[in-house]
Design a protein around this motif. Structure first.
Motif, PDB file in Angstrom:
ATOM      1  N   UNK A 150      22.672   2.042   2.085  1.00 20.23           N
ATOM      2  CA  UNK A 150      22.191   2.407   0.761  1.00 20.23           C
ATOM      3  C   UNK A 150      21.940   1.149  -0.050  1.00 20.23           C
ATOM      4  N   UNK A 151      20.888   1.157  -0.822  1.00 17.88           N
ATOM      5  CA  UNK A 151      20.540  -0.001  -1.638  1.00 17.88           C
ATOM      6  C   UNK A 151      19.575  -0.948  -0.961  1.00 17.88           C
ATOM      7  N   UNK A 152      19.275  -0.711   0.322  1.00 17.73           N
ATOM      8  CA  UNK A 152      18.321  -1.553   1.037  1.00 17.73           C
ATOM      9  C   UNK A 152      16.931  -1.322   0.452  1.00 17.73           C
ATOM     10  N   UNK A 153      16.197  -2.390   0.221  1.00 18.53           N
ATOM     11  CA  UNK A 153      14.834  -2.253  -0.285  1.00 18.53           C
ATOM     12  C   UNK A 153      13.978  -1.565   0.763  1.00 18.53           C
ATOM     13  N   UNK A 154      13.103  -0.698   0.288  1.00 21.91           N
ATOM     14  CA  UNK A 154      12.222   0.043   1.195  1.00 21.91           C
ATOM     15  C   UNK A 154      11.286  -0.917   1.919  1.00 21.91           C
ATOM     16  N   UNK A 155      11.100  -0.718   3.214  1.00 27.77           N
ATOM     17  CA  UNK A 155      10.124  -1.536   3.934  1.00 27.77           C
ATOM     18  C   UNK A 155       8.718  -1.165   3.472  1.00 27.77           C
ATOM     19  N   UNK A 156       7.834  -2.135   3.477  1.00 28.61           N
ATOM     20  CA  UNK A 156       6.457  -1.901   3.065  1.00 28.61           C
ATOM     21  C   UNK A 156       5.817  -0.859   3.974  1.00 28.61           C
ATOM     22  N   UNK A 157       4.972  -0.018   3.396  1.00 31.28           N
ATOM     23  CA  UNK A 157       4.247   0.960   4.198  1.00 31.28           C
ATOM     24  C   UNK A 157       2.852   1.157   3.630  1.00 31.28           C
ATOM     25  N   UNK A 158       1.977   1.629   4.462  1.00 29.92           N
ATOM     26  CA  UNK A 158       0.614   1.980   4.098  1.00 29.92           C
ATOM     27  C   UNK A 158       0.239   3.167   4.974  1.00 29.92           C
ATOM     28  N   UNK A 159       0.109   4.348   4.369  1.00 34.41           N
ATOM     29  CA  UNK A 159      -0.092   5.585   5.116  1.00 34.41           C
ATOM     30  C   UNK A 159      -1.250   6.388   4.544  1.00 34.41           C
ATOM     31  N   UNK A 160      -1.916   7.179   5.388  1.00 33.20           N
ATOM     32  CA  UNK A 160      -3.003   8.023   4.865  1.00 33.20           C
ATOM     33  C   UNK A 160      -2.437   9.192   4.058  1.00 33.20           C
ATOM     34  N   UNK A 161      -3.089   9.474   2.944  1.00 37.82           N
ATOM     35  CA  UNK A 161      -2.730  10.603   2.104  1.00 37.82           C
ATOM     36  C   UNK A 161      -3.436  11.854   2.619  1.00 37.82           C
ATOM     37  N   UNK A 162      -3.110  13.015   2.075  1.00 33.87           N
ATOM     38  CA  UNK A 162      -3.741  14.246   2.546  1.00 33.87           C
ATOM     39  C   UNK A 162      -5.242  14.279   2.253  1.00 33.87           C
ATOM     40  N   UNK A 163      -5.692  13.472   1.295  1.00 34.69           N
ATOM     41  CA  UNK A 163      -7.119  13.436   0.990  1.00 34.69           C
ATOM     42  C   UNK A 163      -7.838  12.280   1.695  1.00 34.69           C
ATOM     43  N   UNK A 164      -7.118  11.614   2.616  1.00 35.28           N
ATOM     44  CA  UNK A 164      -7.724  10.535   3.394  1.00 35.28           C
ATOM     45  C   UNK A 164      -7.593   9.156   2.777  1.00 35.28           C
ATOM     46  N   UNK A 165      -7.159   9.079   1.525  1.00 37.45           N
ATOM     47  CA  UNK A 165      -6.953   7.779   0.886  1.00 37.45           C
ATOM     48  C   UNK A 165      -5.641   7.179   1.383  1.00 37.45           C
ATOM     49  N   UNK A 166      -5.530   5.874   1.293  1.00 34.85           N
ATOM     50  CA  UNK A 166      -4.325   5.189   1.729  1.00 34.85           C
ATOM     51  C   UNK A 166      -3.348   5.028   0.567  1.00 34.85           C
TER      52      UNK A 166
END
Length: 74
Positions: A4-20
């Motif tokens: 707990x408290x760990x910074x979130x790792x960077x991510x880049x994912x497609x949204x439901x509308x196709x945008x990232x």
């Protein structure tokens, strides 16, 4: 599992509308709620309205909210 408290790792994912969507988009939010779910899961279907209400309430307070589906099919 990360501690707990760990910074979130960077991510880049497609949204439901196709945008990232990326972690950087939530940089100014005081907090980020990340929900890992699977849209066809019976439990998720059961709590979907409650999750939407929770997200709306906390987004109104400036909290970033993102749902990440554990299942993706093209």
């Amino acid at each position: 599992m990360l501690p707990l408290g760990t910074k979130a790792p960077d991510f880049s994912l497609p949204n439901i509308d196709g945008k990232t969507v990326s972690l950087a988009e939530f940089k100014k939010a005081p907090a980020l709620l990340v929900i890992f779910m699977c849209n066809h899961c019976p439990y998720v279907k059961h709590v979907a309205d409650g999750l939407a209400q929770l997200a709306k309430e906390y987004q109104g307070k400036g909290v970033g909210v993102i749902g990440i589906s554990s299942y993706y099919e093209r």
